[in-house]
Design an enzyme around this catalytic site. Structure first.
Site, PDB file in Angstrom:
ATOM      1  N   GLU A 241      -9.585 -61.490 -58.558  1.00  0.00           N
ATOM      2  CA  GLU A 241     -11.181 -61.933 -58.532  1.00  0.00           C
ATOM      3  C   GLU A 241     -12.234 -60.964 -57.152  1.00  0.00           C
ATOM      4  OE1 GLU A 241      -9.932 -65.360 -57.160  1.00  0.00           O
ATOM      5  OE2 GLU A 241     -10.193 -66.189 -59.688  1.00  0.00           O
ATOM      6  N   ASP A 320      -4.502 -72.014 -62.438  1.00  0.00           N
ATOM      7  CA  ASP A 320      -5.165 -71.876 -61.589  1.00  0.00           C
ATOM      8  C   ASP A 320      -5.599 -73.070 -60.735  1.00  0.00           C
ATOM      9  OD1 ASP A 320      -6.363 -71.715 -58.738  1.00  0.00           O
ATOM     10  OD2 ASP A 320      -8.424 -70.867 -59.743  1.00  0.00           O
ATOM     11  N   GLU A 348      -9.350 -78.738 -54.919  1.00  0.00           N
ATOM     12  CA  GLU A 348     -10.278 -78.263 -56.094  1.00  0.00           C
ATOM     13  C   GLU A 348     -10.172 -78.298 -57.326  1.00  0.00           C
ATOM     14  OE1 GLU A 348      -9.789 -73.701 -55.800  1.00  0.00           O
ATOM     15  OE2 GLU A 348     -11.470 -73.234 -57.356  1.00  0.00           O
TER      16      GLU A 348
HETATM   17  C1  GCU Z   1      -9.335 -70.610 -57.249  1.00  0.00           C
HETATM   18  C2  GCU Z   1     -10.187 -70.353 -56.267  1.00  0.00           C
HETATM   19  C3  GCU Z   1     -10.765 -69.802 -55.598  1.00  0.00           C
HETATM   20  C4  GCU Z   1      -9.546 -69.112 -54.525  1.00  0.00           C
HETATM   21  C5  GCU Z   1      -8.612 -68.282 -55.447  1.00  0.00           C
HETATM   22  C6  GCU Z   1      -7.424 -68.154 -55.628  1.00  0.00           C
HETATM   23  O1  GCU Z   1     -10.071 -69.397 -58.564  1.00  0.00           O
HETATM   24  O2  GCU Z   1     -11.783 -71.064 -56.979  1.00  0.00           O
HETATM   25  O3  GCU Z   1     -11.837 -69.667 -54.598  1.00  0.00           O
HETATM   26  O4  GCU Z   1     -10.186 -67.667 -53.912  1.00  0.00           O
HETATM   27  O5  GCU Z   1      -8.275 -69.036 -56.772  1.00  0.00           O
HETATM   28  O6  GCU Z   1      -6.555 -68.570 -55.488  1.00  0.00           O
HETATM   29  O7  GCU Z   1      -7.281 -67.188 -54.856  1.00  0.00           O
END
Ligand code: GCU
Length: 614
Positions: A241, A320, A348
């Site tokens: 990400e 996730d 979440e």
């Molecule tokens: C999810 C979450 C993110 C987080 C990511 C992770 O996608 O929405 O906020 O950074 O997990 O586990 O790194």
């Protein structure tokens, strides 16, 4: 902060202040026992036996009780003794040892004071780029963690945002002071680090094979461990990400992780490397790339290539933290790598500490699926925040409590753990406790019915991840598609489809590959099926989707009406009722939006004539 009885999470009986002057877990144990036995008959004797480590043995003597254990074991044993005496339960027999030596709570706290995916207020320890906390509260936190045997707290977000690096340079003294606050409770600190950190300090690269980078980290580690000699290690989110990582330099994740691991090995540090790596820039038109495959495809070829002090941290499912996912095949596949399983207490995708979602039933299933291969370590994303009640929803504290107990014993019985939490949190008459326990026990299945029936996840509102939006993620880059059309829904992940299923051991492949044997709750995770597919119980697929959405809302209403009649103390009752109301609104939206969404595609009415809005 409100330090009243009902703000003590599950520590309702530890009414004296948390210790201020103890330096070691054994001293804390002595302090807690002294106060406890000031109000109860008997006494407890402590015998330090280093060889028992974090383990302990409780026994009853003529005079009272004996706790034998290593330094931390004595404290964990003392809390278990206090709990058992409070609840008038039997003492655990024989030597008690934690199943997982490393039991981490990963806090996604930013130094700004925000908590990423935090639903219980701001950070308990950061504000405006600095450490900022209520000392009494942090001690109480240490006590909460110690009371359930969690031994590692990762202080900052895995997405390391500036000025987090200050924790490791000009604010290192503050970080060390914070570590000292938790040490007497048997809890060590861990820190999330940014792979490109050397570049923020003058180097022109973070290439793990560059000797200057290696020397920089070695020197940095020396400084950090001199300040915090028992720091548990570093946690790293790399090449995920948009975070920096070794791929930038054409290096593998083993090369990246091992470089850091070697810098911290002299101090006994662990390098926890997250396996949450996938293509987050996918073109939705591309049906070949399948996100759940990503981690296995990347890491299996690296099995055996990681140093001994590297732990690969793998989310429990391949996506996730969805409401329902199969077990990540990577957890079963990598035999020659130390692994941690990662859960998310911050809900979440599971109600955000508004909708009820008690996690023990899910964990029980997950550990059962893992068989004997239950990996070496455990982590959970924290659900804590500055709210008076710590977790936003007063009942969300159950998940933190239960996590500690499962990390000691993955075979724990969900119902027994939930009942313990309920009794330690509230003084309800027995039949009311039982009602609370039964609502919590079914809460996950109710939530699943209205949000993710048949394993159909990702129908949530993009970004916020609360509330329904069936096509919200359909044309996005995150690899999260349901591919509904007028005749079918789901993705074929068998050999004939994306091949994801082939990552599992044969026995599981067999179970999942045939839609007639695949468990209903994962049916649309593994298969693409027409709406008139006949389920095991004779219903059509579309009817089952409708039924679950109707039932989910009805059952949420039932839960609300049971909870309304419980004599919970204020403000928990008021907080719970407000959240329950929000949950009902949410469940109703899910019911109607998802039912309408599918009805508009397939045009099949509900067999039972209930309202589906056209
Ligand atoms: C999810 C979450 C993110 C987080 C990511 C992770 O996608 O929405 O906020 O950074 O997990 O586990 O790194």
């Amino acid at each position: 902060m409100n330090d009243g009885q009902n703000r003590r999470a599950w520590l309702k009986d530890l009414i004296w202040p948390a210790p201020e002057n103890t330096k070691t877990p054994a001293e804390t144990a002595a302090y807690e026992l002294e106060h406890f036995f000031a109000g109860h008959s008997g006494k407890a004797e402590i015998c330090l036996e280093e060889a028992l480590g974090e383990g302990y043995i409780l026994s009853q003597t003529e005079m009272g009780y004996t706790i034998r254990g290593g330094e931390a074991g004595i404290l964990f044993g003392a809390y278990v003794l206090i709990r058992a005496l409070t609840l008038q339960e039997e003492l655990p027999a024989g030597e008690q040892k934690p199943y997982y030596p490393l039991r981490m709570l990963n806090c996604w706290d930013n130094m700004s004071g925000d908590v990423e995916r935090g639903y219980a207020g701001r950070s308990l320890w950061f504000e405006e780029g600095k450490f900022s906390y209520d000392l009494g509260r942090i001690r109480q936190l240490g006590r909460m963690l110690g009371s359930v045997g969690i031994n590692t707290l990762c202080l900052n977000n895995v997405n390391v945002h500036q000025p987090a690096q200050h924790m490791l340079d000009d604010l290192l003294g503050d970080t060390a002071r914070f570590a000292a606050l938790l040490r007497p409770f048997g809890v060590k600190l861990m820190l999330s680090i940014d792979f490109s950190y050397p570049m923020q300090c003058g180097l022109d690269t973070a290439d793990p094979l560059d000797e200057r980078v290696q020397a920089w980290w070695a020197e940095k580690a020396k400084i950090i461990w001199t300040a915090i000699p028992d720091l548990a290690g570093f946690l790293v989110k790399a090449d995920s990400e948009h975070r920096p990582g070794p791929n930038t330099y054409g290096r593998s994740h083993a090369e990246g992780a091992n470089m850091l691991a070697r810098a911290i090995a002299p101090y006994g540090g662990k390098l926890v490397w997250r396996a949450f790596v996938y293509n987050c820039m996918q073109d939705w038109r591309d049906t070949k790339t399948d996100r759940p495959r990503a981690a296995y495809d990347l890491y299996m070829p690296l099995d055996g290539a990681f140093d001994d002090n590297v732990i690969l941290q793998i989310k429990h499912g391949p996506f996730d933290f969805q409401v329902r996912e199969p077990l990540s095949p990577l957890l079963l596949g990598m035999k020659n790598t130390a692994k941690a399983i990662e859960f998310q207490l911050a809900q979440e995708y599971t109600g955000q500490q508004i909708d009820l979602y008690a996690m023990p039933p899910m964990w029980k299933e997950i550990f059962a699926q893992m068989g004997k291969e239950r990996v070496q370590a455990i982590a959970a994303v924290s659900n804590l925040g500055r709210d008076d009640n710590w977790t936003g929803h007063p009942f969300a504290a159950l998940n933190l409590f239960a996590y500690g107990l499962y990390a000691w014993n993955p075979d724990s019985d969900p119902e027994a753990v939930i009942r313990q939490w309920a009794r330690l949190s509230y003084d309800l008459p027995k039949e009311q406790t039982e009602k609370l326990v039964s609502v919590l026990l079914r809460s996950r299945s109710v939530y699943e019915k209205y949000t993710a029936t048949l394993g159909l996840c990702w129908m949530i509102t993009p970004n916020t991840h609360y509330g329904p939006n069936p096509y919200g993620y359909e044309f996005q880059a995150w690899g999260t598609y349901i591919r509904a059309d007028r005749s079918a829904v789901g993705i074929d992940r068998t050999e004939k489809g994306t091949g994801y299923l082939c990552q599992y051991p044969e026995k599981m492949q067999k179970l999942y590959q045939d839609p007639h044997t695949c468990p209903d709750e994962l049916l649309l995770f593994f298969h693409r099926l027409p709406y008139d597919f006949i389920m095991k119980d004779g219903r059509s697929l579309i009817q089952r989707i409708y039924d679950d959405h109707f039932a989910g809302y009805e059952e949420a209403k039932e839960m609300a009406s049971i909870l309304k009649d419980l004599d919970l103390p204020e403000p928990d009752r008021e907080e719970m009722l407000a959240r329950m109301e929000a949950q009902l609104r949410n469940a109703r939206e899910w019911r109607d939006i998802v039912n309408t969404f599918f009805y508009r595609f397939c045009g099949v009415p509900d067999e039972r004539g209930r309202t589906i809005y056209p």
